[in-house]
Design a protein around this motif. Structure first.
Motif, PDB file in Angstrom:
ATOM      1  N   VAL A 135       0.837  -1.205   0.000  1.00 37.36           N
ATOM      2  CA  VAL A 135       0.000   0.000   0.000  1.00 37.36           C
ATOM      3  C   VAL A 135       0.869   1.252   0.000  1.00 37.36           C
ATOM      4  O   VAL A 135       0.608   2.208  -0.741  1.00 37.36           O
ATOM      5  CB  VAL A 135      -0.970  -0.009   1.201  1.00 37.36           C
ATOM      6  N   ILE A 136       1.921   1.257   0.802  1.00 38.02           N
ATOM      7  CA  ILE A 136       2.824   2.417   0.828  1.00 38.02           C
ATOM      8  C   ILE A 136       3.545   2.552  -0.514  1.00 38.02           C
ATOM      9  O   ILE A 136       3.710   3.662  -1.026  1.00 38.02           O
ATOM     10  CB  ILE A 136       3.813   2.303   2.000  1.00 38.02           C
ATOM     11  N   GLY A 137       3.938   1.448  -1.100  1.00 38.46           N
ATOM     12  CA  GLY A 137       4.567   1.487  -2.429  1.00 38.46           C
ATOM     13  C   GLY A 137       3.640   2.044  -3.494  1.00 38.46           C
ATOM     14  O   GLY A 137       4.061   2.826  -4.352  1.00 38.46           O
ATOM     15  N   LEU A 138       2.371   1.677  -3.439  1.00 36.98           N
ATOM     16  CA  LEU A 138       1.387   2.204  -4.383  1.00 36.98           C
ATOM     17  C   LEU A 138       1.198   3.705  -4.178  1.00 36.98           C
ATOM     18  O   LEU A 138       1.113   4.466  -5.150  1.00 36.98           O
ATOM     19  CB  LEU A 138       0.057   1.477  -4.215  1.00 36.98           C
ATOM     20  N   ALA A 139       1.171   4.144  -2.930  1.00 43.43           N
ATOM     21  CA  ALA A 139       1.027   5.568  -2.646  1.00 43.43           C
ATOM     22  C   ALA A 139       2.228   6.353  -3.170  1.00 43.43           C
ATOM     23  O   ALA A 139       2.068   7.445  -3.731  1.00 43.43           O
ATOM     24  CB  ALA A 139       0.858   5.792  -1.149  1.00 43.43           C
ATOM     25  N   VAL A 140       3.420   5.809  -3.009  1.00 41.91           N
ATOM     26  CA  VAL A 140       4.617   6.472  -3.524  1.00 41.91           C
ATOM     27  C   VAL A 140       4.574   6.537  -5.052  1.00 41.91           C
ATOM     28  O   VAL A 140       4.910   7.565  -5.654  1.00 41.91           O
ATOM     29  CB  VAL A 140       5.896   5.761  -3.029  1.00 41.91           C
ATOM     30  N   ALA A 141       4.131   5.458  -5.683  1.00 44.00           N
ATOM     31  CA  ALA A 141       4.023   5.456  -7.143  1.00 44.00           C
ATOM     32  C   ALA A 141       3.006   6.494  -7.620  1.00 44.00           C
ATOM     33  O   ALA A 141       3.246   7.196  -8.613  1.00 44.00           O
ATOM     34  CB  ALA A 141       3.619   4.066  -7.633  1.00 44.00           C
ATOM     35  N   LEU A 142       1.890   6.619  -6.924  1.00 41.67           N
ATOM     36  CA  LEU A 142       0.897   7.630  -7.288  1.00 41.67           C
ATOM     37  C   LEU A 142       1.440   9.032  -7.068  1.00 41.67           C
ATOM     38  O   LEU A 142       1.147   9.952  -7.846  1.00 41.67           O
ATOM     39  CB  LEU A 142      -0.385   7.433  -6.474  1.00 41.67           C
ATOM     40  N   HIS A 143       2.231   9.214  -6.029  1.00 50.96           N
ATOM     41  CA  HIS A 143       2.843  10.524  -5.773  1.00 50.96           C
ATOM     42  C   HIS A 143       3.820  10.886  -6.887  1.00 50.96           C
ATOM     43  O   HIS A 143       3.871  12.040  -7.331  1.00 50.96           O
ATOM     44  CB  HIS A 143       3.547  10.511  -4.417  1.00 50.96           C
ATOM     45  N   ARG A 144       4.580   9.931  -7.346  1.00 48.49           N
ATOM     46  CA  ARG A 144       5.549  10.190  -8.420  1.00 48.49           C
ATOM     47  C   ARG A 144       4.861  10.516  -9.736  1.00 48.49           C
ATOM     48  O   ARG A 144       5.410  11.237 -10.568  1.00 48.49           O
ATOM     49  CB  ARG A 144       6.473   8.990  -8.609  1.00 48.49           C
ATOM     50  N   ARG A 145       3.658   9.966  -9.941  1.00 48.80           N
ATOM     51  CA  ARG A 145       2.900  10.266 -11.160  1.00 48.80           C
ATOM     52  C   ARG A 145       2.058  11.528 -11.005  1.00 48.80           C
ATOM     53  O   ARG A 145       1.258  11.852 -11.864  1.00 48.80           O
ATOM     54  CB  ARG A 145       1.989   9.102 -11.522  1.00 48.80           C
ATOM     55  N   ARG A 146       2.231  12.200  -9.876  1.00 46.39           N
ATOM     56  CA  ARG A 146       1.520  13.434  -9.551  1.00 46.39           C
ATOM     57  C   ARG A 146       0.010  13.225  -9.437  1.00 46.39           C
ATOM     58  O   ARG A 146      -0.770  14.135  -9.700  1.00 46.39           O
ATOM     59  CB  ARG A 146       1.831  14.529 -10.562  1.00 46.39           C
ATOM     60  N   ALA A 147      -0.399  12.040  -9.061  1.00 50.67           N
ATOM     61  CA  ALA A 147      -1.816  11.756  -8.836  1.00 50.67           C
ATOM     62  C   ALA A 147      -2.174  11.874  -7.363  1.00 50.67           C
ATOM     63  O   ALA A 147      -3.342  11.843  -7.005  1.00 50.67           O
ATOM     64  CB  ALA A 147      -2.151  10.354  -9.337  1.00 50.67           C
ATOM     65  N   LEU A 148      -1.162  12.016  -6.511  1.00 59.99           N
ATOM     66  CA  LEU A 148      -1.365  12.119  -5.072  1.00 59.99           C
ATOM     67  C   LEU A 148      -0.410  13.176  -4.545  1.00 59.99           C
ATOM     68  O   LEU A 148       0.790  13.117  -4.818  1.00 59.99           O
ATOM     69  CB  LEU A 148      -1.084  10.760  -4.409  1.00 59.99           C
ATOM     70  N   GLY A 149      -0.956  14.131  -3.818  1.00 57.50           N
ATOM     71  CA  GLY A 149      -0.130  15.214  -3.292  1.00 57.50           C
ATOM     72  C   GLY A 149       0.726  14.762  -2.122  1.00 57.50           C
ATOM     73  O   GLY A 149       0.603  13.645  -1.614  1.00 57.50           O
ATOM     74  N   ARG A 150       1.581  15.671  -1.689  1.00 54.51           N
ATOM     75  CA  ARG A 150       2.486  15.370  -0.576  1.00 54.51           C
ATOM     76  C   ARG A 150       1.713  15.126   0.715  1.00 54.51           C
ATOM     77  O   ARG A 150       2.037  14.224   1.480  1.00 54.51           O
ATOM     78  CB  ARG A 150       3.470  16.511  -0.401  1.00 54.51           C
ATOM     79  N   ALA A 151       0.677  15.916   0.951  1.00 50.76           N
ATOM     80  CA  ALA A 151      -0.129  15.738   2.163  1.00 50.76           C
ATOM     81  C   ALA A 151      -0.870  14.404   2.121  1.00 50.76           C
ATOM     82  O   ALA A 151      -0.981  13.707   3.135  1.00 50.76           O
ATOM     83  CB  ALA A 151      -1.119  16.887   2.321  1.00 50.76           C
ATOM     84  N   GLY A 152      -1.369  14.050   0.955  1.00 49.75           N
ATOM     85  CA  GLY A 152      -2.051  12.761   0.808  1.00 49.75           C
ATOM     86  C   GLY A 152      -1.110  11.588   1.031  1.00 49.75           C
ATOM     87  O   GLY A 152      -1.482  10.589   1.651  1.00 49.75           O
ATOM     88  N   LEU A 153       0.103  11.732   0.526  1.00 49.09           N
ATOM     89  CA  LEU A 153       1.099  10.685   0.725  1.00 49.09           C
ATOM     90  C   LEU A 153       1.405  10.510   2.205  1.00 49.09           C
ATOM     91  O   LEU A 153       1.453   9.382   2.714  1.00 49.09           O
ATOM     92  CB  LEU A 153       2.379  11.013  -0.047  1.00 49.09           C
TER      93      LEU A 153
END
Length: 51
Positions: free
Chosen positions: A15-33
């Motif tokens: 789950v954390i890996g998926l969140a990091v991947a979404l953050h790198r694709r700019r689909a999830l902000g820093r606060a969301g991460l």
């Protein structure tokens, strides 16, 4: 370590890996991460220690 605890750790890492991947694709902000990581770690700690 039981199989349930091992599975819990693997799931948390996924789950954390998926969140990091979404953050790198700019689909999830820093606060969301940060929120995802904090929530997953909190839930994992509670479940890990209660078993």
């Amino acid at each position: 370590m039981t199989d349930a605890k091992f599975g819990l750790l693997l799931t948390a890492a996924a789950v954390i890996g998926l969140a990091v991947a979404l953050h790198r694709r700019r689909a999830l902000g820093r606060a969301g991460l940060g929120t995802v990581i904090a929530a997953v770690l909190a839930a994992t700690a509670v479940l890990f220690l209660s078993q």
